[in-house]
Design an enzyme around this catalytic site. Structure first.
Site, mmCIF file in Angstrom:
data_model
loop_
_atom_site.group_PDB
_atom_site.id
_atom_site.type_symbol
_atom_site.label_atom_id
_atom_site.label_comp_id
_atom_site.label_asym_id
_atom_site.label_seq_id
_atom_site.Cartn_x
_atom_site.Cartn_y
_atom_site.Cartn_z
ATOM 1 N N HIS A 356 2.405 1.878 5.878
ATOM 2 C CA HIS A 356 2.530 1.503 4.093
ATOM 3 C C HIS A 356 3.640 1.616 3.380
ATOM 4 C CE1 HIS A 356 -2.122 0.628 4.313
ATOM 5 N NE2 HIS A 356 -1.887 1.891 6.004
ATOM 6 N N LYS A 543 -3.771 2.829 -11.829
ATOM 7 C CA LYS A 543 -2.733 3.423 -10.322
ATOM 8 C C LYS A 543 -2.300 4.683 -9.864
ATOM 9 C CE LYS A 543 -0.371 -0.288 -9.956
ATOM 10 N NZ LYS A 543 -0.244 -1.084 -9.249
ATOM 11 N N ARG A 544 -2.037 4.713 -8.402
ATOM 12 C CA ARG A 544 -1.277 6.629 -8.278
ATOM 13 C C ARG A 544 -0.039 6.771 -9.373
ATOM 14 N NH1 ARG A 544 2.170 7.721 -4.493
ATOM 15 N NH2 ARG A 544 2.045 5.451 -3.158
ATOM 16 N N LYS A 549 6.266 2.943 -9.585
ATOM 17 C CA LYS A 549 5.654 2.528 -10.607
ATOM 18 C C LYS A 549 5.825 2.357 -11.758
ATOM 19 C CE LYS A 549 1.760 3.556 -6.523
ATOM 20 N NZ LYS A 549 2.075 2.586 -5.697
ATOM 21 N N THR A 651 -2.972 -3.091 -4.208
ATOM 22 C CA THR A 651 -4.187 -3.838 -3.915
ATOM 23 C C THR A 651 -5.340 -3.782 -5.292
ATOM 24 O OG1 THR A 651 -4.719 -1.757 -3.526
ATOM 25 C CG2 THR A 651 -4.781 -3.560 -1.770
ATOM 26 N N LYS A 655 -7.359 -6.836 -7.006
ATOM 27 C CA LYS A 655 -8.475 -7.047 -8.043
ATOM 28 C C LYS A 655 -8.696 -7.314 -9.662
ATOM 29 C CE LYS A 655 -9.111 -2.303 -5.028
ATOM 30 N NZ LYS A 655 -8.639 -1.709 -5.594
#
Length: 835
Positions: A356, A543-544, A549, A651, A655
């Protein structure tokens, strides 16, 4: 699924009486939630038991998904929808003057996961059951989840997520299936019945693993699979003699030590004790799960394990459960006297591994002293696996000593769990096309060169039942009214929406988005007193929290826009609400600083009358699945802005897409495939490409001053981190500033290319505002995204896994004992009608 209104009502009232000694008039909100859930479980139980009986009656290969996380969210609404009894239950409750929405809000989110990896596992279980495949989950029943996030004085503060303060009505304790997991001790030697050497552990710490089962209800089918979660306790955790000697802490020391294993998801591992606890967790659930599987197999087939791999495929969700590989070797050899070669043959045909991450630091490596101390026999087995493997490597690359060293599973005082997984598994997959390509070309190139046939791609997906049908009922009705049912189990049917782009259709789509935005605004007002303008653009990054990110780039852009508005009153950007939601790992200092920066900037902007009619910033506290279900339907812009080449898949982007938000993103992870499906013109793409970053790094040519000097506005924003604008001490955000400008902790400046991508990010933001001004054009782009989201269903992902890796067969339908679905017309009737 069978539903009898009168029986449901009777069960509900009986549950209140038996559990709480109350009737409807006396019950509080939680009592009602518990009774409704327990009554719904009674309805589901028949198919759950029938599914299990079917598997036992006709043995077939089954999947077992081992994961440290299962981010399930709330169970009530999802299970009712999948069982297709939601309308009937609501009708019964309405007849009893019970508000279903109030009941639903009483359920806490199950504290079993945190980020995309855990949510993916949950989506996979949903799809497996919906597609009638025999697939189950194994994990840990965390008592306090990861943590409940509260924002205090702008900082993230972690509190226990006490989601099990009341009993969970959706789980069944299976004390009869408890197993023992051993830690520490010393290796002893003996003989097998046929005279071979046998190893076993003496003087070990023994921990009892007790399973709790949750039903995984397939949509529109009789299949109900199982998520089995293990809870840790001590078999002799209370020492009465010590207690009577008034040594109260020592009396419960063993129990506390055992319970720590299943208390918290991802405990802080910045020190040796934290690392040891994490390793304990991973071995605990891996060993318990394998003992469970082997015990069941032996009961049916005895100790001939030649058929084990024909009936079991175990998918390792990242490196967390990789210790299961040597553990299965131990069980086969030490408990059932299987020889090494035969045991290894079973292992290498049973395990498959999902990677991942591209980030090398995220590939787990355990220090030998910790690993060997906790798991002495497992370490001995890993040593032997590596010894045999290195013979293979030396034969393959006899002169390449550097490669031999790089590929050794035990190296530099550490055990490389990803290397162990790749060597022992029959399949290794990435989770997006770019991710898999980069694994082959870069991070895992040595391994791809050695085992090219093992590597394959399985682009992630999401379940449309949770993220569209349940989370966005208005949009779901819009879809069904135009293309009919069927998309709930075949998301590619959404393609049929493309022709419904008349003014009337687009106006209805716009109205649905507006309604969802108002619902989110109402939620934020009630939950944290946040007043936002539902007529503004909702620009969302949830998100995390991780540096790659690039939530930092997002908030720097907000500061940049704010400065422009202050300096130039004629500058009137579109009204926009920037919404952030994220948890930082408890020990991740810099990520916590980014949260503090976001909340500090938000406080400044939201209280500045010069701009707060057009600009607003929200940090959503304690982001979780139930909140995500409100955010995704309301979003206009989906922020997917990771540094190219670093996001494995993502992901949340999927969504957002199926809920009609447009992607603001780099060409990274699954963003690339989203753009391929929906068209680049229906997204806002910016930033360096993976190959461009590769060239920069090869040439060592990156200089952040180049980007700061060419954009004075960016230079000002970066300097505001330390010049007192947002922090009079000049210290709060100094580490963030220095990481961008100078580099710290041995790293070069701006590791994640925030400054390099900033100007293009601004351009993309302006492009989005321009398109949003044309409501019809924006709605068409939203429709295009929704219509082309079909590829990103987890149903498709599961079918890919089944075809290429798992080779499962569907459960024969209908399930024996199942009956046609029926629905109640009123709560008072005692008869049922066919749906």
């Amino acid at each position: 699924m069978y539903f009898d209104a009168a029986k449901f009502k009777e069960n509900l009232e009986g549950r209140l009486k038996r559990q709480y000694g109350k009737d409807i008039s006396q019950a509080n909100k939680h009592d009602l939630f518990d009774a409704v859930s327990a009554s719904a479980l009674e309805v589901i139980m028949e198919n759950w038991m029938a599914t299990r009986h079917e598997y036992e009656k006709k043995p077939t290969k089954q999947l077992y998904y081992l994961s440290a996380e299962f981010l399930m969210g709330r169970a009530l609404s999802n299970n009712l929808i999948n069982a297709e009894i939601a309308a009937q239950v609501k009708e019964v409750l309405k007849g009893m003057n019970i508000d279903y929405d109030m009941i639903e809000d009483q359920e806490p989110d199950a504290g079993l996961g945190n980020g995309g990896l855990g949510r993916l596992a949950a989506c996979f279980l949903d799809s497996l059951a919906t597609l009638d495949y025999p697939g189950h989950g194994y994990g840990i029943r965390y008592r306090y989840g990861m943590f409940e996030q509260r924002i205090e004085n702008g900082y993230q503060v972690e509190y226990p997520d006490n989601w099990l303060a009341h009993r969970d009505p959706w789980e069944i304790k299976r004390s009869d299936l408890a197993v023992t997991v051993k830690f520490g001790g010393n290796i002893a030697y003996g003989k097998t019945p046929d005279g071979r050497d046998r190893f076993y552990i003496e003087n070990a710490e023994e921990v009892t693993a007790t399973p709790y089962d949750m039903p995984i209800v397939g949509y529109g089918t009789g299949t109900v699979n199982t998520l089995r979660l293990w809870q840790a306790s001590s078999p002799d955790g209370f020492d009465l003699q010590l207690f009577n000697n008034m040594e109260y802490n020592r009396a419960v020391e063993k129990q506390n030590s055992a319970e720590n294993i299943s208390l918290v998801l991802y405990p802080n591992d910045s020190g040796p004790s934290g690392k040891a606890l994490r390793l304990k967790q991973q071995y605990f659930f891996s060993s318990a799960s394998l003992q469970d599987l082997v015990r069941h197999y032996v009961a049916d087939y005895g100790t001939d394990f030649s058929k084990f791999a024909d009936l079991h495929v175990i998918q390792l969700n990242d490196t967390h459960p990789v210790v299961a590989i040597p553990e299965l070797m131990r069980i086969l050899m030490d408990e059932y006297y299987v020889g090494w070669d035969d045991a290894w043959k079973v292992v290498t045909k049973t395990f498959a591994y999902t990677n991942h991450t591209i980030l090398a630091e995220a590939l787990e490596k355990w220090p030998i002293p910790i690993f060997q101390g906790l798991l002495p026999r497992i370490y001995q087995i890993v040593e032997e696996i590596n010894r045999r493997f290195m013979i293979e490597v030396r034969e393959k690359y006899p002169e390449d000593y550097a490669k031999q060293n790089r590929m050794s599973i035990i190296n530099n005082g550490k055990i490389y769990m990803a290397w162990l997984a790749i060597h022992a598994s029959f399949s290794v997959n990435g989770v997006a096309e770019l991710h898999t390509r980069l694994l082959k070309e870069k991070e895992l190139h040595d391994w791809y060169e050695l085992y090219p046939s093992k590597f394959n791609n399985k682009t992630n997906g999401i379940t449309q039942r949770r993220w569209l049908l349940s989370a966005n009922p208005e949009l779901s009705d819009f879809i069904t009214a135009r293309i009919g049912h069927g998309w709930e189990k075949d998301l590619t049917l959404l393609k049929g929406l493309e022709k419904f782009d008349s003014d009337k259709d687009l106006k209805e789509l716009i109205k649905i988005k507006e309604n969802n935005k108002r619902r989110l605004a109402d939620f934020l007002k009630n939950a944290q007193g946040e007043i936002i303008d539902a007529d503004s653009i909702f620009d969302v990054q949830v998100k995390r929290l991780h540096e790659y990110k690039r939530q930092l780039m997002n908030i720097l852009h907000v500061m940049y826009v704010y400065n422009r508005m202050i300096e130039d009153p004629s500058y009137k950007p579109a009204k926009k609400t920037y919404i952030f939601g994220a948890k930082s790992a408890s020990g991740y200092r810099r990520a916590k600083s980014i949260i503090k920066l976001i909340t500090t900037v938000a406080e400044r902007i939201n209280n500045d009358r010069r701009v707060n009619d057009r600009l607003h910033v929200v940090f959503v506290e304690n982001y979780r699945v139930s909140v995500a279900e409100k955010i995704f339907p309301a979003a206009d812009i989906s922020e997917q802005i990771s540094t190219a080449g670093l996001e494995a898949s993502g992901t949340s982007n999927m969504k957002f897409m199926c809920n009609g938000a447009l992607t603001m993103g780099t060409m990274d992870g699954a963003n690339i495939e989203i753009v391929e499906e929906a068209g680049k013109e229906n997204a806002f793409i910016f930033g360096l490409l993976t190959d461009e970053i590769k060239k920069i790094e090869e040439n060592h040519s990156y200089n952040p001053q180049d980007y700061l000097s060419r954009n004075p506005g960016l230079m000002k924003v970066v300097e505001q981190l330390v010049d007192g604008t947002y922090d009079p001490t000049h210290q709060l955000f100094k580490e963030l500033h220095d990481s961008l400008v100078y580099g710290i902790e041995g790293n070069r400046a701006d590791v994640y290319y925030v400054l390099a991508d900033f100007d293009d990010y601004c351009r993309a933001q302006e492009e989005a505002e321009k398109l949003y001004a044309d409501k019809k054009a924006w709605a068409k782009a939203c429709l295009k995204n929704i219509a082309n989201a079909g590829k990103f269903s987890s149903d498709r992902t599961i079918e890919d896994y089944v075809r290429d890796i798992w080779h499962l067969k569907k459960l024969p339908r209908p399930v024996e004992g199942s009956k046609p679905a029926v629905k109640a017309t009123t709560a008072k009737k005692t008869t049922t009608k066919k749906a």
